[in-house]
Scaffold this active site. Sequence first.
Site, PDB file in Angstrom:
ATOM      1  N   PRO A 352       0.854  -1.208   0.000  1.00  0.00           N
ATOM      2  CA  PRO A 352       0.000   0.000   0.000  1.00  0.00           C
ATOM      3  C   PRO A 352       0.883   1.250   0.000  1.00  0.00           C
ATOM      4  O   PRO A 352       1.391   1.673   1.030  1.00  0.00           O
ATOM      5  CB  PRO A 352      -0.809  -0.140   1.291  1.00  0.00           C
ATOM      6  CG  PRO A 352      -0.035  -1.059   2.161  1.00  0.00           C
ATOM      7  CD  PRO A 352       0.851  -1.906   1.291  1.00  0.00           C
ATOM      8  N   ASP A 526       5.599   2.686   2.554  1.00  0.00           N
ATOM      9  CA  ASP A 526       4.722   1.524   2.756  1.00  0.00           C
ATOM     10  C   ASP A 526       3.841   1.794   3.982  1.00  0.00           C
ATOM     11  O   ASP A 526       4.329   1.875   5.109  1.00  0.00           O
ATOM     12  CB  ASP A 526       5.623   0.285   2.984  1.00  0.00           C
ATOM     13  CG  ASP A 526       4.843  -0.999   3.130  1.00  0.00           C
ATOM     14  OD1 ASP A 526       3.645  -0.948   3.485  1.00  0.00           O
ATOM     15  OD2 ASP A 526       5.441  -2.076   2.901  1.00  0.00           O
ATOM     16  N   HIS A 527       2.542   1.916   3.733  1.00  0.00           N
ATOM     17  CA  HIS A 527       1.643   2.325   4.822  1.00  0.00           C
ATOM     18  C   HIS A 527       1.445   1.222   5.869  1.00  0.00           C
ATOM     19  O   HIS A 527       0.840   1.450   6.903  1.00  0.00           O
ATOM     20  CB  HIS A 527       0.283   2.750   4.236  1.00  0.00           C
ATOM     21  CG  HIS A 527      -0.381   3.856   5.009  1.00  0.00           C
ATOM     22  ND1 HIS A 527      -0.186   4.050   6.362  1.00  0.00           N
ATOM     23  CD2 HIS A 527      -1.224   4.854   4.618  1.00  0.00           C
ATOM     24  CE1 HIS A 527      -0.887   5.090   6.773  1.00  0.00           C
ATOM     25  NE2 HIS A 527      -1.524   5.596   5.729  1.00  0.00           N
ATOM     26  N   ARG A 528       1.986   0.042   5.631  1.00  0.00           N
ATOM     27  CA  ARG A 528       1.903  -1.009   6.663  1.00  0.00           C
ATOM     28  C   ARG A 528       2.935  -0.760   7.755  1.00  0.00           C
ATOM     29  O   ARG A 528       2.821  -1.283   8.861  1.00  0.00           O
ATOM     30  CB  ARG A 528       2.147  -2.393   6.038  1.00  0.00           C
ATOM     31  CG  ARG A 528       1.083  -2.797   5.025  1.00  0.00           C
ATOM     32  CD  ARG A 528       1.490  -4.040   4.278  1.00  0.00           C
ATOM     33  NE  ARG A 528       2.738  -3.866   3.544  1.00  0.00           N
ATOM     34  CZ  ARG A 528       3.351  -4.827   2.862  1.00  0.00           C
ATOM     35  NH1 ARG A 528       2.823  -6.029   2.832  1.00  0.00           N
ATOM     36  NH2 ARG A 528       4.479  -4.587   2.207  1.00  0.00           N
TER      37      ARG A 528
END
Length: 554
Positions: A352, A526-528
Amino acid sequence: MATVEVKVPDIGDFKDVEIIELLVKVGDTVAVDQSLLTVESDKASMEIPSSHAGVVKEMKVKLGDKVGQGVLVLLLESAGAAAPAAAPATASAAAPAAAPAPVAAAVAAPAVAAASVGPVEVRVPDIGDFKEVAVIEVFVKPGDSVKLEQSLITVESDKASMEIPSSHAGVVSELKVKVGDKVKEGSLIALLQGVASAPAAAAVAAAPAPAPAPAAAPAVVAQVVASAPAPAAAMPAHDPTAPKGALPHASPSVRRFARELGVPLHEVVGTGPKGRITQDDVQGFVKRVMAGSIVTAAQKSAAPAGDGGSFPGLLAWPKVDFAKFGPIERKDLSRIQKISGANLHRNWVLIPHVTNHEEADITDLEAFRVATNKENEKSGVKVTMLAFMIKATVAALKKFPQFNASLDGEQIVLKNYFHIGFAADTPNGLVVPVIRDADKKGIFEISAEMSDLAKKARDGKLSPADMTGGCFSISSLGGIGGRYFTPIINAPEVAIMGVCKSSMEPRWDGKQFVPRLILPLSLSWDHRVIDGAAAARFNVYFASLLADFRRIVL
Ligand code: CAO
């Protein structure tokens, strides 16, 4: 309660075979016939069952030990040891072999004379007491040339797997079995054309003497013998000419486990002795697929160029006859384009991404860079803006360690080293060489190394070591142009800095507009692992370092 010795029973012609798996440990409760360990020769693997039920008191063997008939495997606390039916393991193991005597004849007796050039039937030879066993692998296809004794298929029972060799050399004209079929002695495997060799003599020579007729072997022994592969002549080692990965090295239980989970065993890297795939390897593979860090070949082929295959509901990729609209030419993708394309596609789909844009005022830094290059004209090293950005990246990674990280399942791996990659455009496609330990290098050293790596990249001479181990990447289009873009993260990294061309722009200094050199930045993350606030802070800090490089020593 009595202590019972469990020994290796008669295992046919297996002698001094290596233990490749221990399936029980001290304290485990085992049932009669439960598999205790797996042994493996160069031809086949087999599980050794327990002759008694009880609790494992002491293991007498370990991984890697070589065992044969009569070797003590473990001591059991057995409640039923005194019962007459449960014959002591020692007695069982001492029972004469029930090895299938006629194997040699079966292998040695091809259906058609060796001189024949017409189709020859290759059948399952005598495989001992294997009855109705499942075909779990087929190694050849019509058109393949096979050698005498090359493995054609693997069959598997509950306890052992075995490869079935070809009784002739020739070209496969027809396959008569497929994965999942049940076969037994005499089942037709394939038709071969162009048979040229005379296998009978060799096979007879290699075949062992018939074993003595079995006495009334106890039940456990009978069962082990039933699992035992036929003598070695019937089972050649893997053919090294077979396609790579076609013969994954794993025990029957691991194969079964992998099949239950739908794991493509040939894609799993074995960490066991001689590269054998263990149950842990299969579990690790599944975890990584679930975490998105591995994409299986099946997943890849399910989504070629966006055909919607793995995205139900999406339209199929349009098939267009471009030549209808005008002249065209077709060119194959380069090797680098294929590799980087597959990686970029995976990263784009699975990560993401969010991209934050920022501006850095590099007026003073650019003036310093130009002056430095002038002063050092004779050194032969040109200091680049990218070298300053690499140093600024190191400082920002130190301040925001979650950017120097990788996602591994449910863990974040934080790195205490600073290897920075930079995207390099080459005639054959995009590559990302890595400057190692950038924290320990100065601007001149980084500039020189970058110039070497960029040259190697253009000449197609980068080694895998030059392109692995990166923590964070910078993709600079500054020499070309553009304002902003959305770079794709170079997994397993979690962020990438995109840089475009700097330009003179008016900036308000509180009293008036002044001309400043502004560098556009685009940070994808990376939105994680990272959130928007951290990304904004990273960008602000990074830009502040470029605006006043003295901050880097603070
Ligand atoms: N703004 C303005 N000018 C810039 C600049 C910037 N941000 N960055 C570089 N320049 C200038 C340089 O100063 C140089 O000018 P001079 O020749 O007058 O000194 C000129 O542009 C050319 O620089 P360069 O591109 O050769 O050198 P570099 O250090 O900036 O970059 C390398 C080296 C290997 C990164 C670059 O050649 C390259 O391949 N870039 C493409 C990367 C890429 O494709 N990214 C996209 C990935 S996503 O598809």
